[in-house]
Design a protein around this motif. Structure first.
Motif, PDB file in Angstrom:
ATOM      1  N   TRP A 335       1.104  -1.262   0.093  1.00 24.04           N
ATOM      2  CA  TRP A 335       0.231   0.244   0.196  1.00 24.04           C
ATOM      3  C   TRP A 335       1.003   0.953  -0.083  1.00 24.04           C
ATOM      4  O   TRP A 335       0.264   2.599  -0.644  1.00 24.04           O
ATOM      5  N   ALA A 336       2.716   1.143   0.552  1.00 23.45           N
ATOM      6  CA  ALA A 336       2.885   2.368   0.746  1.00 23.45           C
ATOM      7  C   ALA A 336       3.488   2.660  -0.286  1.00 23.45           C
ATOM      8  O   ALA A 336       3.467   3.628  -1.253  1.00 23.45           O
ATOM      9  N   ALA A 337       3.683   1.380  -1.439  1.00 24.80           N
ATOM     10  CA  ALA A 337       4.414   1.811  -2.428  1.00 24.80           C
ATOM     11  C   ALA A 337       3.043   2.545  -3.568  1.00 24.80           C
ATOM     12  O   ALA A 337       3.647   3.415  -4.482  1.00 24.80           O
ATOM     13  N   VAL A 338       2.072   1.797  -3.441  1.00 23.07           N
ATOM     14  CA  VAL A 338       0.929   2.435  -4.123  1.00 23.07           C
ATOM     15  C   VAL A 338       0.894   4.077  -4.058  1.00 23.07           C
ATOM     16  O   VAL A 338       0.120   4.164  -4.579  1.00 23.07           O
ATOM     17  N   ALA A 339       0.718   4.213  -2.698  1.00 23.82           N
ATOM     18  CA  ALA A 339       0.366   5.074  -2.368  1.00 23.82           C
ATOM     19  C   ALA A 339       1.272   6.119  -3.196  1.00 23.82           C
ATOM     20  O   ALA A 339       1.152   7.894  -3.378  1.00 23.82           O
ATOM     21  N   VAL A 340       2.799   5.953  -3.325  1.00 24.53           N
ATOM     22  CA  VAL A 340       4.015   6.796  -3.445  1.00 24.53           C
ATOM     23  C   VAL A 340       3.338   7.283  -5.324  1.00 24.53           C
ATOM     24  O   VAL A 340       3.323   8.190  -5.715  1.00 24.53           O
ATOM     25  N   ALA A 341       2.510   6.225  -5.878  1.00 28.68           N
ATOM     26  CA  ALA A 341       2.119   6.639  -7.172  1.00 28.68           C
ATOM     27  C   ALA A 341       1.122   7.605  -7.630  1.00 28.68           C
ATOM     28  O   ALA A 341       0.255   8.409  -8.679  1.00 28.68           O
ATOM     29  N   PHE A 342       0.125   7.042  -6.038  1.00 32.01           N
ATOM     30  CA  PHE A 342      -1.719   8.028  -6.260  1.00 32.01           C
ATOM     31  C   PHE A 342      -1.696   9.740  -5.684  1.00 32.01           C
ATOM     32  O   PHE A 342      -2.551  10.136  -5.804  1.00 32.01           O
ATOM     33  N   THR A 343      -0.459  10.327  -5.073  1.00 31.56           N
ATOM     34  CA  THR A 343      -0.259  10.533  -4.063  1.00 31.56           C
ATOM     35  C   THR A 343      -0.363  12.094  -4.782  1.00 31.56           C
ATOM     36  O   THR A 343      -1.189  13.375  -4.862  1.00 31.56           O
ATOM     37  N   PRO A 344       0.204  11.884  -6.005  1.00 33.94           N
ATOM     38  CA  PRO A 344       0.402  13.562  -6.754  1.00 33.94           C
ATOM     39  C   PRO A 344      -1.420  13.591  -7.443  1.00 33.94           C
ATOM     40  O   PRO A 344      -1.103  14.756  -7.406  1.00 33.94           O
ATOM     41  N   ALA A 345      -2.131  12.474  -8.144  1.00 32.18           N
ATOM     42  CA  ALA A 345      -2.847  12.708  -8.610  1.00 32.18           C
ATOM     43  C   ALA A 345      -3.678  13.856  -7.604  1.00 32.18           C
ATOM     44  O   ALA A 345      -4.597  14.544  -7.372  1.00 32.18           O
ATOM     45  N   ILE A 346      -4.120  13.211  -5.934  1.00 33.80           N
ATOM     46  CA  ILE A 346      -4.445  12.895  -5.553  1.00 33.80           C
ATOM     47  C   ILE A 346      -4.759  14.582  -4.897  1.00 33.80           C
ATOM     48  O   ILE A 346      -5.385  16.064  -4.908  1.00 33.80           O
ATOM     49  N   HIS A 347      -3.125  15.129  -4.611  1.00 30.85           N
ATOM     50  CA  HIS A 347      -2.825  16.467  -4.302  1.00 30.85           C
ATOM     51  C   HIS A 347      -3.366  17.406  -5.718  1.00 30.85           C
ATOM     52  O   HIS A 347      -4.317  18.920  -5.005  1.00 30.85           O
ATOM     53  N   ALA A 348      -3.168  17.015  -6.713  1.00 29.80           N
ATOM     54  CA  ALA A 348      -3.667  18.425  -7.616  1.00 29.80           C
ATOM     55  C   ALA A 348      -5.475  18.030  -7.920  1.00 29.80           C
ATOM     56  O   ALA A 348      -5.862  19.530  -7.969  1.00 29.80           O
ATOM     57  N   PHE A 349      -6.122  16.926  -7.347  1.00 31.99           N
ATOM     58  CA  PHE A 349      -7.693  17.467  -7.170  1.00 31.99           C
ATOM     59  C   PHE A 349      -7.392  18.141  -5.988  1.00 31.99           C
ATOM     60  O   PHE A 349      -8.419  19.198  -6.716  1.00 31.99           O
ATOM     61  N   LEU A 350      -7.210  18.078  -4.799  1.00 33.83           N
ATOM     62  CA  LEU A 350      -7.765  18.436  -4.564  1.00 33.83           C
ATOM     63  C   LEU A 350      -7.342  20.195  -4.503  1.00 33.83           C
ATOM     64  O   LEU A 350      -7.412  21.742  -3.607  1.00 33.83           O
TER      65      LEU A 350
END
Length: 352
Positions: A335-350
Motif C-alpha cells: 500500500w505504501a508503494a502504491v500510495a507513492v503513485a497516487f498521492t500526486p493525483a490527489i494533491h492536484a485534485f484537491l
C-alpha cells in the motif's frame, strides 16, 4: 475472488501520520466538522476498513486475530493487512491523520471526529453481497445521519474492490457470471456517486478503480503462484472502462470526481509482464503473487487454527518483500508503494 473482504513513517518520500489506537478514548459523537484541514469520509470494503467489521470470531473476522496487524501496530486492529491499509495512506495524501472508524466513534473526542469518519466495512459491496455487511448505500445513510444537518466538507473516498463480483462467483461458480454482472454493479455505483454529489453535497469525491483481480493469490494459488488469471483480469479491465465512462458522463470537467488509479501501480508491481522488464518495480517486491500469510488448506484462511489451537497457516519472515499479505489483501509495504503513485493525483485534485 473471495470476500474482499483494504507515528511517522517515511516511505519513498511519503510521510504518513496515523492516529494511535489509544487516542480514541473519551466521548464524542459529532459536532460539525471544522478547522483548517479537510475531513475525509470513507466508504467501501476491506481495502479501506480500519476496524468497522465487528469481532464475530476468528473464522468470520480474521482481521481481529493474529497475525493481522503484525507490522503495525503489532496487534490486530481490524485492518485486513499486516499493518496500514488504503485509508491510512489516502488520509496522509489529504494531509490528515486517519479518520476514526464509525464503530469507534463514541470513544473518539471531537478533535478526532473533525478528521472525518470511516464507514467502510469488510465484505461490503456496491450492492448486497450476501456477506451481511452494510453496502455503500447504507454507509452513505450513516454518513448523512452523522452530519446532523451540517454542510458536508472535505473529501469522500469510495473504495470498491470486487466483493459484488466475488459474491456472484460464489453463487454461480464462474468468473463469466461475474463479468456479466459488471453493468449492474457500475450502474449501482453511478447512483451512489451521484447521490454523494447531488443529495449529500460533496464537492470532492475520490473513487477507486479495480486492481488486477486475477493477480491476487486467490487466483494465483491454483497456478502455483506462477501467473495471473487472464479472465479475472479482463473483468477488472471491463469494470474500469465502464467506470471511466460513468465519471466522464457525470463530471466531464473532472472537478468533482477523481478516478483513483490503483490498477496501474498494482500491475507495475505484480503483473506477469513486469517480471520480464528491467524496471525497479520487479525488485521492490521479490515475491509478487504468493502471499506472506499462506494457509495450509485449500479452503483455508490466514489466521486459521484447528480445534486444538494449532496454526493452519505460515507467515513469512519479512512482509515487506511480499506484495500480498493474504489471499486478497496487500501488505502495508505494498500500500505504501502504491500510495507513492497516487498521492500526486490527489494533491492536484484537491488544489483545483
Amino acid at each position: 475472488m473471495v470476500m474482499v473482504v483494504l507515528l511517522l513513517l517515511c516511505c519513498g518520500g511519503l510521510v504518513l501520520v496515523v492516529a494511535d489506537e489509544s487516542m480514541a478514548a473519551g466521548k464524542g459523537d459529532g459536532g460539525c466538522p471544522g478547522g483548517d484541514r479537510q475531513p475525509l469520509w470513507v466508504f467501501g470494503d476491506s481495502y479501506a476498513d480500519t476496524g468497522n467489521l465487528g469481532n464475530l470470531g476468528r473464522e468470520l473476522t480474521h482481521a481481529w486475530y493474529d497475525p493481522y496487524g503484525r507490522t503495525f501496530p503489532r496487534h490486530p486492529t481490524g485492518r485486513f493487512s499486516d499493518g496500514r491499509v488504503l485509508t491510512d495512506f489516502v488520509a496522509s495524501a489529504v494531509g490528515i491523520p486517519t479518520p476514526v472508524a464509525y464503530k469507534l466513534r463514541r470513544r473518539a473526542p471531537g478533535d478526532l471526529l473533525a478528521r472525518g469518519m470511516n464507514f467502510a466495512v469488510g465484505g461490503s459491496g456496491v450492492l448486497d453481497t450476501g456477506y451481511f455487511q452494510r453496502n455503500i448505500s447504507a454507509q452513505i445513510d450513516l454518513f448523512q445521519k452523522q452530519l446532523r444537518g451540517c454542510a458536508p466538507t472535505g473529501v469522500a473516498l469510495v473504495v470498491v474492490s470486487g466483493n459484488d463480483y466475488s459474491a456472484v462467483v460464489d453463487k454461480n461458480n464462474g468468473t463469466g457470471a461475474a463479468i456479466a454482472y459488471i453493468p449492474t454493479v457500475v450502474r449501482g455505483l453511478r447512483e451512489q456517486l451521484r447521490r454523494l454529489r447531488d443529495d449529500v453535497g460533496m464537492r470532492k469525491v475520490v473513487v477507486t478503480n479495480l486492481h488486477p483481480m486475477g493477480c491476487t493469490p486467490y487466483f494465483t494459488r491454483p497456478l502455483n503462484y506462477s501467473g495471473c488469471d487472464p479472465l479475472a483480469n479482463a473483468g477488472a479491465d471491463q469494470h474500469n472502462a465502464a467506470l471511466r465512462s460513468v465519471l466522464d458522463e457525470l463530471d466531464p470537467a473532472n472537478r468533482t470526481f477523481l478516478l483513483l488509479d490503483l490498477h496501474t501501480p498494482f500491475v507495475a508491481f505484480v503483473n506477469d509482464a513486469a517480471v520480464n522488464s528491467s524496471s525497479s518495480t520487479t525488485t521492490r517486491f521479490p515475491v509478487r503473487l504468493r502471499p506472506c500469510c499462506v494457509t495450509s488448506k485449500a479452503d483455508g484462511y490466514c489466521g486459521q487454527q484447528d480445534d486444538a489451537g494449532n496454526r493452519q497457516y505460515t507467515v513469512c519472515d519479512d512482509p515487506d518483500r511480499h506484495f500480498y499479505w493474504d489471499d486478497v489483501h496487500p501488505t502495508q509495504a505494498a500500500w505504501a508503494a502504491v500510495a507513492v503513485a497516487f498521492t500526486p493525483a490527489i494533491h492536484a485534485f484537491l488544489s483545483t
